[in-house]
Structures are given as C-alpha cells and as structure tokens.
Design a protein around this motif. Sequence first.
Motif, PDB file in Angstrom:
ATOM      1  N   LYS A 267      23.473  12.828  10.328  1.00  0.00           N
ATOM      2  CA  LYS A 267      22.983  14.065  10.927  1.00  0.00           C
ATOM      3  C   LYS A 267      23.885  14.432  12.099  1.00  0.00           C
ATOM      4  O   LYS A 267      24.280  13.561  12.883  1.00  0.00           O
ATOM      5  CB  LYS A 267      21.539  13.870  11.402  1.00  0.00           C
ATOM      6  N   ASP A 268      24.227  15.696  12.208  1.00  0.00           N
ATOM      7  CA  ASP A 268      25.022  16.162  13.349  1.00  0.00           C
ATOM      8  C   ASP A 268      24.133  16.162  14.584  1.00  0.00           C
ATOM      9  O   ASP A 268      23.171  16.937  14.679  1.00  0.00           O
ATOM     10  CB  ASP A 268      25.556  17.569  13.074  1.00  0.00           C
ATOM     11  N   ILE A 269      24.443  15.280  15.527  1.00  0.00           N
ATOM     12  CA  ILE A 269      23.615  15.132  16.727  1.00  0.00           C
ATOM     13  C   ILE A 269      24.074  16.040  17.864  1.00  0.00           C
ATOM     14  O   ILE A 269      23.571  15.943  18.988  1.00  0.00           O
ATOM     15  CB  ILE A 269      23.615  13.661  17.200  1.00  0.00           C
ATOM     16  N   GLY A 270      25.037  16.888  17.583  1.00  0.00           N
ATOM     17  CA  GLY A 270      25.472  17.851  18.587  1.00  0.00           C
ATOM     18  C   GLY A 270      26.426  17.306  19.622  1.00  0.00           C
ATOM     19  O   GLY A 270      26.654  17.940  20.656  1.00  0.00           O
ATOM     20  N   LEU A 271      27.016  16.151  19.358  1.00  0.00           N
ATOM     21  CA  LEU A 271      27.958  15.555  20.302  1.00  0.00           C
ATOM     22  C   LEU A 271      29.309  16.259  20.170  1.00  0.00           C
ATOM     23  O   LEU A 271      29.945  16.221  19.123  1.00  0.00           O
ATOM     24  CB  LEU A 271      28.105  14.057  20.002  1.00  0.00           C
TER      25      LEU A 271
ATOM     26  N   GLY B 282      40.633  18.822  20.717  1.00  0.00           N
ATOM     27  CA  GLY B 282      40.479  20.136  20.114  1.00  0.00           C
ATOM     28  C   GLY B 282      39.912  20.023  18.713  1.00  0.00           C
ATOM     29  O   GLY B 282      39.666  18.923  18.203  1.00  0.00           O
ATOM     30  N   THR B 283      39.709  21.145  18.078  1.00  0.00           N
ATOM     31  CA  THR B 283      39.202  21.171  16.712  1.00  0.00           C
ATOM     32  C   THR B 283      40.346  21.453  15.742  1.00  0.00           C
ATOM     33  O   THR B 283      41.418  21.917  16.126  1.00  0.00           O
ATOM     34  CB  THR B 283      38.120  22.250  16.554  1.00  0.00           C
ATOM     35  N   LEU B 284      40.103  21.148  14.473  1.00  0.00           N
ATOM     36  CA  LEU B 284      41.105  21.367  13.431  1.00  0.00           C
ATOM     37  C   LEU B 284      40.407  21.435  12.089  1.00  0.00           C
ATOM     38  O   LEU B 284      39.237  21.064  11.969  1.00  0.00           O
ATOM     39  CB  LEU B 284      42.145  20.246  13.430  1.00  0.00           C
ATOM     40  N   ASP B 285      41.120  21.894  11.102  1.00  0.00           N
ATOM     41  CA  ASP B 285      40.636  21.846   9.723  1.00  0.00           C
ATOM     42  C   ASP B 285      41.089  20.499   9.159  1.00  0.00           C
ATOM     43  O   ASP B 285      42.210  20.349   8.687  1.00  0.00           O
ATOM     44  CB  ASP B 285      41.214  23.007   8.919  1.00  0.00           C
ATOM     45  N   TYR B 286      40.196  19.504   9.237  1.00  0.00           N
ATOM     46  CA  TYR B 286      40.586  18.112   8.987  1.00  0.00           C
ATOM     47  C   TYR B 286      41.064  17.890   7.557  1.00  0.00           C
ATOM     48  O   TYR B 286      40.430  18.312   6.585  1.00  0.00           O
ATOM     49  CB  TYR B 286      39.411  17.179   9.270  1.00  0.00           C
ATOM     50  N   THR B 287      42.214  17.223   7.446  1.00  0.00           N
ATOM     51  CA  THR B 287      42.713  16.694   6.176  1.00  0.00           C
ATOM     52  C   THR B 287      43.376  15.352   6.474  1.00  0.00           C
ATOM     53  O   THR B 287      43.718  15.051   7.629  1.00  0.00           O
ATOM     54  CB  THR B 287      43.761  17.615   5.520  1.00  0.00           C
ATOM     55  N   LEU B 288      43.589  14.551   5.446  1.00  0.00           N
ATOM     56  CA  LEU B 288      44.262  13.269   5.639  1.00  0.00           C
ATOM     57  C   LEU B 288      45.698  13.472   6.097  1.00  0.00           C
ATOM     58  O   LEU B 288      46.241  12.650   6.852  1.00  0.00           O
ATOM     59  CB  LEU B 288      44.216  12.462   4.344  1.00  0.00           C
ATOM     60  N   GLU B 289      46.337  14.555   5.651  1.00  0.00           N
ATOM     61  CA  GLU B 289      47.710  14.830   6.085  1.00  0.00           C
ATOM     62  C   GLU B 289      47.759  15.133   7.579  1.00  0.00           C
ATOM     63  O   GLU B 289      48.669  14.687   8.286  1.00  0.00           O
ATOM     64  CB  GLU B 289      48.287  16.012   5.290  1.00  0.00           C
ATOM     65  N   LYS B 290      46.763  15.879   8.060  1.00  0.00           N
ATOM     66  CA  LYS B 290      46.722  16.174   9.494  1.00  0.00           C
ATOM     67  C   LYS B 290      46.375  14.925  10.298  1.00  0.00           C
ATOM     68  O   LYS B 290      46.882  14.731  11.404  1.00  0.00           O
ATOM     69  CB  LYS B 290      45.720  17.296   9.767  1.00  0.00           C
ATOM     70  N   GLU B 291      45.524  14.094   9.736  1.00  0.00           N
ATOM     71  CA  GLU B 291      45.225  12.820  10.395  1.00  0.00           C
ATOM     72  C   GLU B 291      46.503  11.998  10.575  1.00  0.00           C
ATOM     73  O   GLU B 291      46.743  11.411  11.632  1.00  0.00           O
ATOM     74  CB  GLU B 291      44.213  12.015   9.583  1.00  0.00           C
ATOM     75  N   LEU B 292      47.352  11.974   9.537  1.00  0.00           N
ATOM     76  CA  LEU B 292      48.612  11.246   9.610  1.00  0.00           C
ATOM     77  C   LEU B 292      49.534  11.845  10.667  1.00  0.00           C
ATOM     78  O   LEU B 292      50.141  11.115  11.454  1.00  0.00           O
ATOM     79  CB  LEU B 292      49.302  11.256   8.249  1.00  0.00           C
ATOM     80  N   SER B 293      49.642  13.170  10.721  1.00  0.00           N
ATOM     81  CA  SER B 293      50.555  13.794  11.680  1.00  0.00           C
ATOM     82  C   SER B 293      50.124  13.517  13.110  1.00  0.00           C
ATOM     83  O   SER B 293      50.964  13.287  13.992  1.00  0.00           O
ATOM     84  CB  SER B 293      50.643  15.302  11.430  1.00  0.00           C
ATOM     85  N   ILE B 294      48.818  13.505  13.370  1.00  0.00           N
ATOM     86  CA  ILE B 294      48.313  13.209  14.716  1.00  0.00           C
ATOM     87  C   ILE B 294      48.588  11.755  15.078  1.00  0.00           C
ATOM     88  O   ILE B 294      48.995  11.440  16.195  1.00  0.00           O
ATOM     89  CB  ILE B 294      46.803  13.526  14.783  1.00  0.00           C
TER      90      ILE B 294
ATOM     91  N   TYR C  80      44.252  10.406  17.330  1.00  0.00           N
ATOM     92  CA  TYR C  80      43.081  10.092  16.503  1.00  0.00           C
ATOM     93  C   TYR C  80      42.439  11.390  16.040  1.00  0.00           C
ATOM     94  O   TYR C  80      42.405  12.385  16.780  1.00  0.00           O
ATOM     95  CB  TYR C  80      42.069   9.287  17.313  1.00  0.00           C
ATOM     96  N   SER C  81      41.927  11.401  14.808  1.00  0.00           N
ATOM     97  CA  SER C  81      41.188  12.567  14.320  1.00  0.00           C
ATOM     98  C   SER C  81      40.124  12.120  13.332  1.00  0.00           C
ATOM     99  O   SER C  81      40.211  11.047  12.736  1.00  0.00           O
ATOM    100  CB  SER C  81      42.140  13.566  13.658  1.00  0.00           C
TER     101      SER C  81
ATOM    102  N   TYR D  70      32.082  16.527  13.453  1.00  0.00           N
ATOM    103  CA  TYR D  70      32.762  17.795  13.237  1.00  0.00           C
ATOM    104  C   TYR D  70      34.254  17.502  13.204  1.00  0.00           C
ATOM    105  O   TYR D  70      34.690  16.379  13.478  1.00  0.00           O
ATOM    106  CB  TYR D  70      32.414  18.812  14.340  1.00  0.00           C
ATOM    107  N   ASN D  71      35.055  18.467  12.852  1.00  0.00           N
ATOM    108  CA  ASN D  71      36.499  18.257  12.753  1.00  0.00           C
ATOM    109  C   ASN D  71      37.141  18.335  14.134  1.00  0.00           C
ATOM    110  O   ASN D  71      37.243  19.423  14.712  1.00  0.00           O
ATOM    111  CB  ASN D  71      37.122  19.318  11.836  1.00  0.00           C
ATOM    112  N   TRP D  72      37.552  17.185  14.639  1.00  0.00           N
ATOM    113  CA  TRP D  72      38.142  17.188  15.975  1.00  0.00           C
ATOM    114  C   TRP D  72      39.229  16.115  16.069  1.00  0.00           C
ATOM    115  O   TRP D  72      39.326  15.218  15.237  1.00  0.00           O
ATOM    116  CB  TRP D  72      37.085  16.973  17.061  1.00  0.00           C
ATOM    117  N   TYR D  73      40.069  16.237  17.112  1.00  0.00           N
ATOM    118  CA  TYR D  73      41.155  15.279  17.327  1.00  0.00           C
ATOM    119  C   TYR D  73      41.266  14.936  18.812  1.00  0.00           C
ATOM    120  O   TYR D  73      40.712  15.638  19.683  1.00  0.00           O
ATOM    121  CB  TYR D  73      42.493  15.848  16.824  1.00  0.00           C
TER     122      TYR D  73
END
Length: 648
Positions: free
Chosen positions: A451-455, A482-494, A524-525, A530-533
């Motif tokens: 459940k999204d607890i709003g953190l 910040g926020t992002l449109d999370y993907t595994l490729e973006k996780e790798l770049s971060i 880290y992402s 939610y989608n964040w890094y």
Amino acid sequence: MLNLIRCGWYTMPVFCIRSLFSGMLKERLAEIELEKNTPILSSTAGLGSFLADKESFYVRGILKENQIEEGVSVLLRENIRIKKHGFTETELKRYKAFLLNNALLFEKEKGKIPSKYYVEELIDNFTYSDPFPGESFRYNFYKEILPSITLADINKLGKEWVVSKGLSIILKAPEKEGLDIPSEGTIKQLLSKIETESIEPYIDSLAKKEIAITIDKEGEIIDSSYNKKINVSKWKLENGITIIAKPTTLQNDLISLSGFRPGGSSLAADSIYVSARNAGSIIGSSGILNISGLELEKLNMGKTISLTPFINFYEELFSGSSTAEELERMLTMLHLYFTNPNKDILQFEADKQRMIAGTKNDSLNPDTVFDNEISRIMTNNHLRGIPITEKQIENELNLDTAFDFYKNRFSSANGFTFIFVGSFDLQKLKELSKKYLGTLPSNQTEKSDWKDIGLRRITGVHKNTILKGNENKSKVDIRYTGTLDYTLEKELSISLLGDLLKIKLTEELRESMSGVYGVQASGYSTDTPYNWYRMHIRFTCAPENRDVLINKVHEVIADIKKKGASEKDVKKIIETRINRAKDGLKYNQYWSSKLKSAEIYNWNPEDILDYKKNLEKVDSNYFKKAANTYFNNDNYVETILIPENLNQ
C-alpha cells in the motif's frame, strides 16, 4: 557496558577445548538475556589471545541503566557457577556437534570459499603465528580429537581462569545526569559476597523436543516450465505459490532459499505501525511449535541450517540456507513459521529492552543525531520514514499486536515466490515443495500487494547545519532526489553515475586536496512506493575545510554535466561492472537476487548471462546525459554536522 578480564602468559592453546569452553559459556549467557527482569541486554565471553604474548578470559555485558549493580552481580555469579559446577554433558555434546559440523562445511566447500577468508587467516598466521590448516586437515583433526575431549577437560579451564587474582572489572557508561554507577568499593563487596554464596548448578532444561509435523497430503503443481539455457525450473502450485529452482554446483553442499511477496508493514494502520514494523523480527526470533528461539538454535546445533522470516515496509520475506541433507528440515521450519509460530513473552521483553537501550542515548551521539535529523528532513518527518523513538517503543510496541499482524500476513501463502539455488536434487525438491509448500494455507480470493503510505522525499533546496559533539570533525551529507519514469535501464544509468562520481570525488577530495580519508557516492532508484531516485554523497572532514570541499563537490558535478566522463573512467567503470557480474555468477546468492529481479520486473532471466547488456551504450555522453538529468540544482538537500564548540 561491563568487561571482566583476566590475563595470563600465552602458551600453546588447546584450541578445541577453548573453543568449546567459550562457545558453551556464550550459550549460557544467551539464556540469561531471556530471563524475566534480566539486567543483561546482550553479552559475550571467550578465552584466547589478548595482547602480544598475553591471553585472557573475558565476559562482557551490556547492562540496563537502572540495573547496573544487578547486572554486575549476574555476570560475576555466572563466572562462579562455572568455576564451582562447570558445564553439563548435554551442553558439551551439542557444542561438539556444532564445531564438527562447521569444520565439515568448510571441508565440503573447499576450493569454493572466497579468497578474503584466506587473507584473514594468513594475516593471523603472520601476526600471531596462528595455525593455518587446510579444510581437510581441520575436519579430520576435529573428527579425531573432539570425541576424546571430556567434560573434565572443559571444566578444568573454569577452575583455572575464574579467579580473583588478576581480575579487571571495567565499567563504561555515558556521562548522564541521574545515572547511578557503582563505586569500586561496591563492586569489590559484590565480588566477595558472591564468592561465598551457595550457587546452584546449571540445569540444562532443553526437553526432548523435535521439529516435526505430520502432513498426510500433497499440494499439486498446476503449471511448470523449464529454461534450458540457465537450467531454471519454474512451478506454480495450486495454492498460489510459485517456485523457481536452479540446481548448481557453485557450492558443493549449500542451498540458498529466498521467499518474497508484496505487502509488508505498509498494510498496517498508523496506530499499530511500531508493532507491525517489528513483527517479523519479534515473532521470527520467538521460535515455532512451542519451541523457543533459543531452543530452536540448540536443536539445530550440529546442522547447517538457518531460516528467518521478515516483514519490511513493502514485502514479506524469508531468507534461509541449508545443506541438501537438511533441506527437508528447513522446509518443515518454513511450514511452521506460517502455521505454528510462537508468541514468546520472554523473547519479546528481551528484544524490547534491547531496542529501548539502543535508542535511549541517541540524543547524546552526534552521528546518530545527524542521521536521524537527515531522515526527518528527507521524509518530511513522515511517521514511517523517521527512526522509532524510545517513547514509541515503550508505549506502542506490543506483543499481542505484533503477533496478530504477523499471523494476519502469514495466514495465507498465496502470492509467495520461493527461489531455491544450490546443490539439491531437482526431483526431491519438487516432492518436498509439494508436501511442505503446497499444503500451506491459502486464500486465493485476496491478492497481496503493498500500500502506498504516502512517504515522499522533500523537494526544493535545503541547507541544514547541526551542532553536536565536541570532536573536531564535520560530516557532510548531500542528496539529490527526484521523480522519474522508472525502468531497469534508468536504474542502471543512475547506479553507473554513482560509480563515476565516486571515482571523481575520490580523486579530487582525497588524492588532490587531502581533505578526506574517503568519500561515499552512490546512485539509487526504485518504483516503490513511487518512482523516485537519489544521488548521495557523504564525507567526513576537518570543520574548517567543509566549505571548500562542498564547493569542490559541486564543481565535480558541474564538470560531469558539461563534459561527461573520460575514456579512462568509462573503461574502468565498465570493466568493474563486468568483473563484478562474472564473479557474481559463481555464487548462489547472486543468482537468487537476479532471479528475484527477473520475476518481479518480468524480464528474461536469460539476460543474467548477458552481463554486458546495456553496457555497450555507455560512453562519455551517456554520463553527461545522466548527470544533467539526475543532478537537479533546484532539488537537493545539504546537511552538515559540526562540533558544538566551533566558533562559526
């Protein structure tokens, strides 16, 4: 904290006897930690080398602040009990089995043990002339020598070492108003009194309990698949459990178990959050089938087996390992953690008091104050994003509430995935899985999800200075989020951007400026909740250098945003990643982690072998683009710790 130490001249030790003595004493002390109203929060003991050619016998305990004198008495009294009465045959039998099994494990895994283990052994050999036997020699030596060691051999050590002459009693405590520290005279009186007391011998109360259940039926496998390329089987059980199995010879006789399902403490109401957050660890340490956690540990001595349930923010988890021989036992325990967990008031009270003690002096520790304040800032002081306080633990941590939440989360196994990697027979695992996992209770009308607890992380630019402590040092913590449109490729770049930042900051802050001993930098992402890094930088420095070092950090980031990465750094980062993946493929845990990721994100698990995938596009512009995307100068938090007495 209390230390009882007695030193003597170093002689060639009878290693096995001393290991048995030390291990059994630790087991005794572990029982004391669980006694009702015990003054002992945690403890340890041992017999061995101390300094240079000196050896020592020591007992250490962390004591409750309001029971310091009682704690000293308890540890002294246990010393005298050992001297007068020694250990029991059942204790000795269990610990012999433990040592022999440990040696057998190393013998089975020889040739596949990480090299860092041998480095430590060689250092001790060079420094202290400690023996450096091979795995086969050690196992055969233990196998031959352990049966010949008698209880009299062990108890002789107690009579030799538990004496008043040469005894040092050291008390360490925080400088704190109202804390009553016993005087030297008081402690001497305690010692004299306890030495003349009539102390009863220890009674080994472990009854003839067994970890056993009767299951007359089996669950059914309703779907199965096999990936030949990576030798992975996947089974779907009728009760909603998924099993992923990869037999390997990466380790000769070890099996890794990982279980997971979305949910976790996010599903708990705020009113029971403190109990729900700790439900996994509390009930997990309480044991199963009316066998306490401590009894369970004793019953498993001499066996290579571990299994622990967890409840984190967004998942329910199991982590375990065993040999092929103990696989059924591990699955029996897993079944019981679902169907028959314990509610142990003594274990709970001991855990609760340790948690209270762990937070009691948080306000006195500069590093803890620093980290806690960062948590409050970064999470907008969210209830579930900040550390739990002593008051919360005292007032809100409740055994019944924790047990009820645990039972609620594990009343159904629907949606769990269990990954097995290691040296097992696939057909045997299939049969055992149908028996012990396929018969777990399951409510398939309800799907478990977090459940999204709003953190949420704070936005904007925030600079904070924390004055705490008198040590002449500063800590600097910088976090871009910040926020992002999370993907595994973006996780790798971060993540790769964090690698580059680590290299560049080490070069500038440590090697060029000599301003720090080391610097942490990472990316880290995630997509939960939610989608964040986060791009994170931290270092410790002299207070007078903090501003110039912070400025240099921002210069390095600006340079990456403008120029990207050098060819040398790109090559270094790619080679490191490739070598890390090649090395990881040699270990069960790596496969387990990657298979979990593939299952959660629905990517082709064959890509585990293609560790160069997505690295071919990494070049200077790759880092330039990532830096301009994830280092947002309008959204970062800078927090500095400086001494209270610093003249600003």
